[in-house]
Motif scaffolding. Structure first.
Motif, PDB file in Angstrom:
ATOM      1  N   ALA A 144       0.819  -1.221   0.000  1.00  0.00           N
ATOM      2  CA  ALA A 144       0.000   0.000   0.000  1.00  0.00           C
ATOM      3  C   ALA A 144       0.845   1.260   0.000  1.00  0.00           C
ATOM      4  O   ALA A 144       0.349   2.338  -0.356  1.00  0.00           O
ATOM      5  CB  ALA A 144      -0.929  -0.008   1.212  1.00  0.00           C
ATOM      6  N   ALA A 145       2.102   1.144   0.379  1.00  0.00           N
ATOM      7  CA  ALA A 145       2.972   2.322   0.489  1.00  0.00           C
ATOM      8  C   ALA A 145       3.959   2.450  -0.668  1.00  0.00           C
ATOM      9  O   ALA A 145       4.786   3.366  -0.669  1.00  0.00           O
ATOM     10  CB  ALA A 145       3.732   2.283   1.820  1.00  0.00           C
ATOM     11  N   HIS A 146       3.880   1.580  -1.660  1.00  0.00           N
ATOM     12  CA  HIS A 146       4.832   1.645  -2.772  1.00  0.00           C
ATOM     13  C   HIS A 146       4.802   2.995  -3.469  1.00  0.00           C
ATOM     14  O   HIS A 146       5.852   3.602  -3.739  1.00  0.00           O
ATOM     15  CB  HIS A 146       4.531   0.542  -3.793  1.00  0.00           C
ATOM     16  N   ALA A 147       3.612   3.488  -3.800  1.00  0.00           N
ATOM     17  CA  ALA A 147       3.504   4.757  -4.527  1.00  0.00           C
ATOM     18  C   ALA A 147       4.050   5.908  -3.688  1.00  0.00           C
ATOM     19  O   ALA A 147       4.719   6.812  -4.216  1.00  0.00           O
ATOM     20  CB  ALA A 147       2.053   5.023  -4.910  1.00  0.00           C
ATOM     21  N   ALA A 149       6.393   5.686  -1.453  1.00  0.00           N
ATOM     22  CA  ALA A 149       7.849   5.550  -1.444  1.00  0.00           C
ATOM     23  C   ALA A 149       8.456   6.155  -2.713  1.00  0.00           C
ATOM     24  O   ALA A 149       9.451   6.882  -2.659  1.00  0.00           O
ATOM     25  CB  ALA A 149       8.244   4.080  -1.314  1.00  0.00           C
ATOM     26  N   HIS A 150       7.848   5.869  -3.836  1.00  0.00           N
ATOM     27  CA  HIS A 150       8.341   6.428  -5.102  1.00  0.00           C
ATOM     28  C   HIS A 150       8.244   7.952  -5.093  1.00  0.00           C
ATOM     29  O   HIS A 150       9.162   8.655  -5.555  1.00  0.00           O
ATOM     30  CB  HIS A 150       7.552   5.856  -6.274  1.00  0.00           C
ATOM     31  N   ALA A 154      11.427  10.572  -5.299  1.00  0.00           N
ATOM     32  CA  ALA A 154      11.551  11.535  -6.392  1.00  0.00           C
ATOM     33  C   ALA A 154      11.644  12.964  -5.868  1.00  0.00           C
ATOM     34  O   ALA A 154      12.436  13.766  -6.365  1.00  0.00           O
ATOM     35  CB  ALA A 154      10.361  11.396  -7.340  1.00  0.00           C
ATOM     36  N   GLU A 155      10.843  13.292  -4.864  1.00  0.00           N
ATOM     37  CA  GLU A 155      10.808  14.674  -4.369  1.00  0.00           C
ATOM     38  C   GLU A 155      12.062  15.046  -3.603  1.00  0.00           C
ATOM     39  O   GLU A 155      12.554  16.183  -3.728  1.00  0.00           O
ATOM     40  CB  GLU A 155       9.582  14.874  -3.482  1.00  0.00           C
ATOM     41  N   PHE A 156      12.589  14.123  -2.814  1.00  0.00           N
ATOM     42  CA  PHE A 156      13.700  14.470  -1.922  1.00  0.00           C
ATOM     43  C   PHE A 156      15.040  13.866  -2.338  1.00  0.00           C
ATOM     44  O   PHE A 156      16.031  14.041  -1.641  1.00  0.00           O
ATOM     45  CB  PHE A 156      13.359  14.049  -0.485  1.00  0.00           C
ATOM     46  N   GLY A 157      15.058  13.175  -3.460  1.00  0.00           N
ATOM     47  CA  GLY A 157      16.315  12.599  -3.923  1.00  0.00           C
ATOM     48  C   GLY A 157      16.885  11.595  -2.954  1.00  0.00           C
ATOM     49  O   GLY A 157      18.097  11.537  -2.734  1.00  0.00           O
ATOM     50  N   THR A 158      16.012  10.785  -2.376  1.00  0.00           N
ATOM     51  CA  THR A 158      16.422   9.852  -1.340  1.00  0.00           C
ATOM     52  C   THR A 158      16.053   8.427  -1.733  1.00  0.00           C
ATOM     53  O   THR A 158      15.301   8.195  -2.681  1.00  0.00           O
ATOM     54  CB  THR A 158      15.747  10.220   0.003  1.00  0.00           C
ATOM     55  N   VAL A 159      16.594   7.482  -1.017  1.00  0.00           N
ATOM     56  CA  VAL A 159      16.190   6.081  -1.126  1.00  0.00           C
ATOM     57  C   VAL A 159      15.202   5.805  -0.006  1.00  0.00           C
ATOM     58  O   VAL A 159      15.441   6.203   1.136  1.00  0.00           O
ATOM     59  CB  VAL A 159      17.413   5.149  -1.008  1.00  0.00           C
ATOM     60  N   VAL A 160      14.101   5.155  -0.326  1.00  0.00           N
ATOM     61  CA  VAL A 160      13.071   4.856   0.677  1.00  0.00           C
ATOM     62  C   VAL A 160      12.982   3.348   0.860  1.00  0.00           C
ATOM     63  O   VAL A 160      12.787   2.612  -0.110  1.00  0.00           O
ATOM     64  CB  VAL A 160      11.705   5.429   0.268  1.00  0.00           C
ATOM     65  N   ALA A 161      13.133   2.906   2.093  1.00  0.00           N
ATOM     66  CA  ALA A 161      13.034   1.492   2.437  1.00  0.00           C
ATOM     67  C   ALA A 161      11.824   1.282   3.337  1.00  0.00           C
ATOM     68  O   ALA A 161      11.719   1.913   4.390  1.00  0.00           O
ATOM     69  CB  ALA A 161      14.303   1.023   3.145  1.00  0.00           C
ATOM     70  N   THR A 170      13.267   1.563  -2.900  1.00  0.00           N
ATOM     71  CA  THR A 170      13.323   2.234  -4.187  1.00  0.00           C
ATOM     72  C   THR A 170      14.061   3.558  -4.074  1.00  0.00           C
ATOM     73  O   THR A 170      14.051   4.188  -3.012  1.00  0.00           O
ATOM     74  CB  THR A 170      11.912   2.484  -4.755  1.00  0.00           C
ATOM     75  N   ASP A 171      14.681   3.956  -5.174  1.00  0.00           N
ATOM     76  CA  ASP A 171      15.253   5.300  -5.273  1.00  0.00           C
ATOM     77  C   ASP A 171      14.444   6.148  -6.243  1.00  0.00           C
ATOM     78  O   ASP A 171      14.880   7.211  -6.673  1.00  0.00           O
ATOM     79  CB  ASP A 171      16.722   5.258  -5.700  1.00  0.00           C
ATOM     80  N   GLY A 172      13.248   5.674  -6.574  1.00  0.00           N
ATOM     81  CA  GLY A 172      12.378   6.355  -7.514  1.00  0.00           C
ATOM     82  C   GLY A 172      12.484   5.814  -8.918  1.00  0.00           C
ATOM     83  O   GLY A 172      11.599   6.011  -9.739  1.00  0.00           O
TER      84      GLY A 172
END
Length: 257
Positions: A144-147, A149-150, A154-161, A170-172
């Motif tokens: 449910a949180a995949h979108a 995370a992407h 994309a907005e903060f230039g970060t990797v989200v785990a 993902t890193d976007g």
């Protein structure tokens, strides 16, 4: 670098990791980082930040037991890390439970962490969505949180785990999933918080996406191994630390998809 290469580098380099974590997590986080092969330091006094943060390989910030003095130190450390290109990891624990905590998480996020690690409810809320979290516990599925995370990546230039039964990172652009572990892991207090510290250790040795993936994989491999020996949560923690130390680079391939 491949995640397995980062484990080799971690043990060769023994990076110093500045772990600004909560009271509950300090002991387990330090032991997890040590067992993996890095060197933790639990420094949080504002008077030390300007001298200490610059000498570290990475910084990790966990807002679990937030207070005004700690937040000031966290913001100062994150600002130094951002300015000096020191990789840092944000763990926005239960940031949706109060306006104070929400602002703290957003202020830290604005300082561009290399990695954001959280459960599905935390990641949903960080992206402005409504989740079903209860305190530090997630009420939402990882899927449910995949979108969200992407979008954050994309907005903060970060990797989200996003951590859960099957982790997602993902890193976007690129993404991966990590399976394994044990149902006993959520029964060990602050074990998830300690994973943030481990990701910081990996962040000191290689690119953020690979570091997040390595931190997730190391936990899943060790959790699976520990579960085979444990009789319950107490013995699981002991076996988990042993399994972190015993994990080999080739083991990562078993859990990454």
């Amino acid at each position: 670098m491949a995640p397995q290469d980062l484990l080799i580098a971690l043990r060769d380099q023994n990076p110093l990791v500045h772990c600004m974590t909560n009271y509950v997590a300090m002991n387990i986080a330090a032991n997890v980082v040590l067992a993996a092969g890095a060197s933790p330091a639990m420094v949080h006094a504002s008077e030390e930040i300007a001298e200490f943060t610059p000498i570290c390989g990475a910084l990790t910030i966990n807002i679990g037991t937030l207070s005004a003095p700690w937040l000031a130190s966290m913001l100062a450390a994150a600002d130094i890390a951002h300015a000096r290109n020191i990789p840092w990891v944000l763990d926005p624990v239960a940031h949706f439970i109060s306006d104070y905590r929400k602002r703290a998480a957003q202020d830290l996020l604005a300082l561009r962490p290399a990695i954001v690690r959280g459960n599905a409810s935390e990641i949903l809320a960080l992206a402005g969505q409504v989740g079903a979290g209860k305190g530090a516990d997630s009420g939402d599925s990882v899927d449910a949180a995949h979108a969200s995370a992407h979008a954050l990546a994309a907005e903060f230039g970060t990797v989200v785990a996003i951590t859960g039964p099957v982790d997602f990172v993902t890193d976007g652009t690129q993404e991966a999933r990590v399976s394994g572990g044990s149902s006993l892991m959520p029964q060990i207090t602050a074990l998830g918080c300690s994973q943030t510290a481990l990701m910081g250790a990996y962040g000191a040795t290689g690119p953020a996406f690979d570091a997040a993936l390595a931190g997730l994989a190391h936990f899943k491999v060790a959790g699976t191994a520990a579960a085979k020996l444990a009789k319950g949560p107490g013995s699981f923690q002991m076996h988990f630390l042993d399994a972190l130390a015993a994990t080999q680079p080739d083991d990562f391939a078993q859990v990454i998809a």
